[in-house]
Design an enzyme around this catalytic site. Structure first.
Site, PDB file in Angstrom:
ATOM      1  N   GLU A 102       5.575  20.126  39.305  1.00  0.00           N
ATOM      2  CA  GLU A 102       6.352  18.898  39.446  1.00  0.00           C
ATOM      3  C   GLU A 102       5.997  17.926  38.323  1.00  0.00           C
ATOM      4  O   GLU A 102       4.851  17.856  37.882  1.00  0.00           O
ATOM      5  CB  GLU A 102       6.068  18.269  40.812  1.00  0.00           C
ATOM      6  CG  GLU A 102       6.605  19.140  41.938  1.00  0.00           C
ATOM      7  CD  GLU A 102       6.443  18.534  43.319  1.00  0.00           C
ATOM      8  OE1 GLU A 102       7.295  18.808  44.171  1.00  0.00           O
ATOM      9  OE2 GLU A 102       5.464  17.796  43.567  1.00  0.00           O
ATOM     10  N   CYS A 115       4.901  11.416  34.149  1.00  0.00           N
ATOM     11  CA  CYS A 115       3.641  11.946  34.672  1.00  0.00           C
ATOM     12  C   CYS A 115       3.735  13.472  34.609  1.00  0.00           C
ATOM     13  O   CYS A 115       4.530  14.073  35.320  1.00  0.00           O
ATOM     14  CB  CYS A 115       3.472  11.442  36.111  1.00  0.00           C
ATOM     15  SG  CYS A 115       1.949  11.981  36.869  1.00  0.00           S
ATOM     16  N   CYS A 122      -4.734  23.088  41.549  1.00  0.00           N
ATOM     17  CA  CYS A 122      -5.925  22.485  40.939  1.00  0.00           C
ATOM     18  C   CYS A 122      -7.159  23.040  41.627  1.00  0.00           C
ATOM     19  O   CYS A 122      -7.133  23.334  42.815  1.00  0.00           O
ATOM     20  CB  CYS A 122      -5.869  20.968  41.101  1.00  0.00           C
ATOM     21  SG  CYS A 122      -7.219  20.108  40.273  1.00  0.00           S
ATOM     22  N   CYS A 126      -9.999  17.594  45.499  1.00  0.00           N
ATOM     23  CA  CYS A 126     -10.256  16.224  45.968  1.00  0.00           C
ATOM     24  C   CYS A 126      -9.664  16.087  47.378  1.00  0.00           C
ATOM     25  O   CYS A 126      -8.537  16.534  47.630  1.00  0.00           O
ATOM     26  CB  CYS A 126      -9.628  15.204  45.032  1.00  0.00           C
ATOM     27  SG  CYS A 126     -10.270  15.297  43.347  1.00  0.00           S
ATOM     28  N   CYS A 129      -5.931  14.705  48.040  1.00  0.00           N
ATOM     29  CA  CYS A 129      -4.845  15.118  47.140  1.00  0.00           C
ATOM     30  C   CYS A 129      -4.167  16.398  47.599  1.00  0.00           C
ATOM     31  O   CYS A 129      -4.817  17.405  47.853  1.00  0.00           O
ATOM     32  CB  CYS A 129      -5.426  15.284  45.737  1.00  0.00           C
ATOM     33  SG  CYS A 129      -4.256  15.964  44.554  1.00  0.00           S
ATOM     34  N   CYS A 340       1.263   9.095  43.757  1.00  0.00           N
ATOM     35  CA  CYS A 340      -0.064   9.585  43.411  1.00  0.00           C
ATOM     36  C   CYS A 340      -0.665  10.452  44.525  1.00  0.00           C
ATOM     37  O   CYS A 340      -0.704  10.043  45.683  1.00  0.00           O
ATOM     38  CB  CYS A 340      -0.939   8.351  43.183  1.00  0.00           C
ATOM     39  SG  CYS A 340      -2.558   8.748  42.637  1.00  0.00           S
TER      40      CYS A 340
HETATM   41  S1  SF4 Z   1      -6.694  14.343  42.332  1.00  0.00           S
HETATM   42 FE1  SF4 Z   1      -5.700  16.321  42.795  1.00  0.00          FE
HETATM   43  S2  SF4 Z   1      -4.899  17.046  40.844  1.00  0.00           S
HETATM   44 FE2  SF4 Z   1      -6.383  15.424  40.361  1.00  0.00          FE
HETATM   45  S3  SF4 Z   1      -8.332  16.522  40.062  1.00  0.00           S
HETATM   46 FE3  SF4 Z   1      -8.280  15.961  42.231  1.00  0.00          FE
HETATM   47  S4  SF4 Z   1      -7.387  17.747  43.280  1.00  0.00           S
HETATM   48 FE4  SF4 Z   1      -6.926  17.953  41.077  1.00  0.00          FE
END
Ligand code: SF4
Length: 349
Positions: A102, A115, A122, A126, A129, A340
């Site tokens: 995306e 963006c 990933c 986190c 996220c 975000c």
């Molecule tokens: S916020 Fe999401 S995309 Fe960014 S480093 Fe952490 S897990 Fe990865």
């Protein structure tokens, strides 16, 4: 079976010159190709009209521009547009022909920010996220990163590019640096690096390379001022503690053209007290930087909540009064899951 055609998009000037010579053309033809690809953003080799017909035919036999149009788009009530782009992930072990990422276009008065994503999913995981919840499916090539920009219907309107989409840029640094080189080189798109921001959690060994090898603005995902709390929110903290990241950043000049910012998503009862604000001031003391406070956008199965507006304002005012220039980032595209921390794409495996 014929070999797949090579993608010209994503090749640097020396690579384009080498390709020209390999096909029996003069090396300067590589420079002409770069102008068509990046200066004029053509989508087809036949549009490279100062190459002879014979050279275009030679090129078309083994290469293609390699632009891929978005396969879907969603429009937010606030004007934000989220595109879904097909990609060719570079890792053979994680290659999914159906992989997609995306990309979010955010118009805002006379600014228009894109963006971009640099990985499918990933590895950083986190807590807050969606992309982290997706897991890691592959690295984007430089061509895949550039395609999000060059195949964007609004490419001409762009004023800024931020590497804040899916993925951690430092975990795919070669491709990110190559894309930035093509975006900023005189022979490429010739953009100023000051219009590009790379966001990162901080990875040992890689952050220094990013700082040394490009002049783009840097945004560090802070989210917590202490090692203990940041480890709970961001596992990457265990590999490179924020104190070490800050020490490294102190060795670079952010007082002049290059900008350093810290991103701070504010969670109710977790990182939103004045004690946290005091710890942030202490941590960042003496650094030329700004702080962006970000509203948390609720995602499924995560026991975190966004804080209220009054607390956000209190934090902003405290930080600003204590020498940290702080803004509250406007939330954009929440109704289409483009805000975000909300990006997610699963390949059809
Ligand atoms: S916020 Fe999401 S995309 Fe960014 S480093 Fe952490 S897990 Fe990865």
């Amino acid at each position: 079976m014929n070999d797949p055609k090579k993608r010209l998009l994503g090749m640097t000037l020396p690579e384009l010159k080498a390709m020209a010579v390999e096909l029996g053309m003069p090396a300067f033809t590589g420079g002409q190709m770069a102008q068509w690809l990046y200066g004029k953003r053509v989508a087809d080799i036949d549009e490279m009209t100062n190459l002879s017909k014979q050279n275009r035919e030679r090129l078309k036999a083994v290469c293609e521009v390699g632009r891929m149009d978005p396969v879907d788009c969603q429009r937010s009530a606030d004007g934000t547009i989220k595109y879904l782009f097909p990609v060719e992930t570079s890792s053979p072990t994680t290659h999914h022909p159906s992989a997609k990422v995306e990309t979010v276009f955010i118009p805002d008065g006379d600014r228009a920010t894109l963006c971009v994503s640099c990985q499918v999913g990933c590895k950083m995981n986190c807590l807050f996220c969606q992309t982290g919840k997706q897991g890691f499916e592959g690295h984007l090539t430089a061509a895949d990163i550039l395609n999000q920009i060059f195949a964007l219907p609004e490419a001409e309107q762009l004023t800024n590019i931020v590497f804040m989409g899916q993925g951690e840029p430092l975990d795919n640094l070669d491709a990110v640096l190559k894309a930035i080189e093509i975006l900023t080189a005189d022979w490429g798109w010739a953009w100023s690096p000051r219009r590009i921001t790379v966001s990162t959690v901080g990875i040992r060994g890689k952050l220094q390379r990013l700082l040394d090898e490009c002049d783009c603005h840097i945004a560090v995902s802070l989210h917590a001022p202490s090692h203990e709390l940041r480890s709970e929110l961001m596992p990457a903290e265990r590999a490179m503690p924020i104190a070490e990241t800050i020490e490294l950043l102190r060795g670079y000049d952010f007082a002049h053209q290059r900008r350093l910012s810290f991103e701070y998503i504010v969670f109710e009862g977790v990182n939103d007290t004045l004690a946290h604000a005091r710890a942030i001031v202490k941590l960042l003391q003496g650094l030329d930087c700004r702080i962006n406070l970000i509203r948390f956008h609720q995602i499924p199965d995560v026991p975190l909540r966004g804080t209220d507006d009054a607390t956000m304002l209190r934090l902003r005012d405290y930080l600003t009064q204590h020498g940290c220039f702080t803004t509250i980032r406007a939330s954009r595209g929440e109704d289409i899951q483009a805000a975000c921390g909300m990006l997610i794409t699963k390949s059809e495996k």
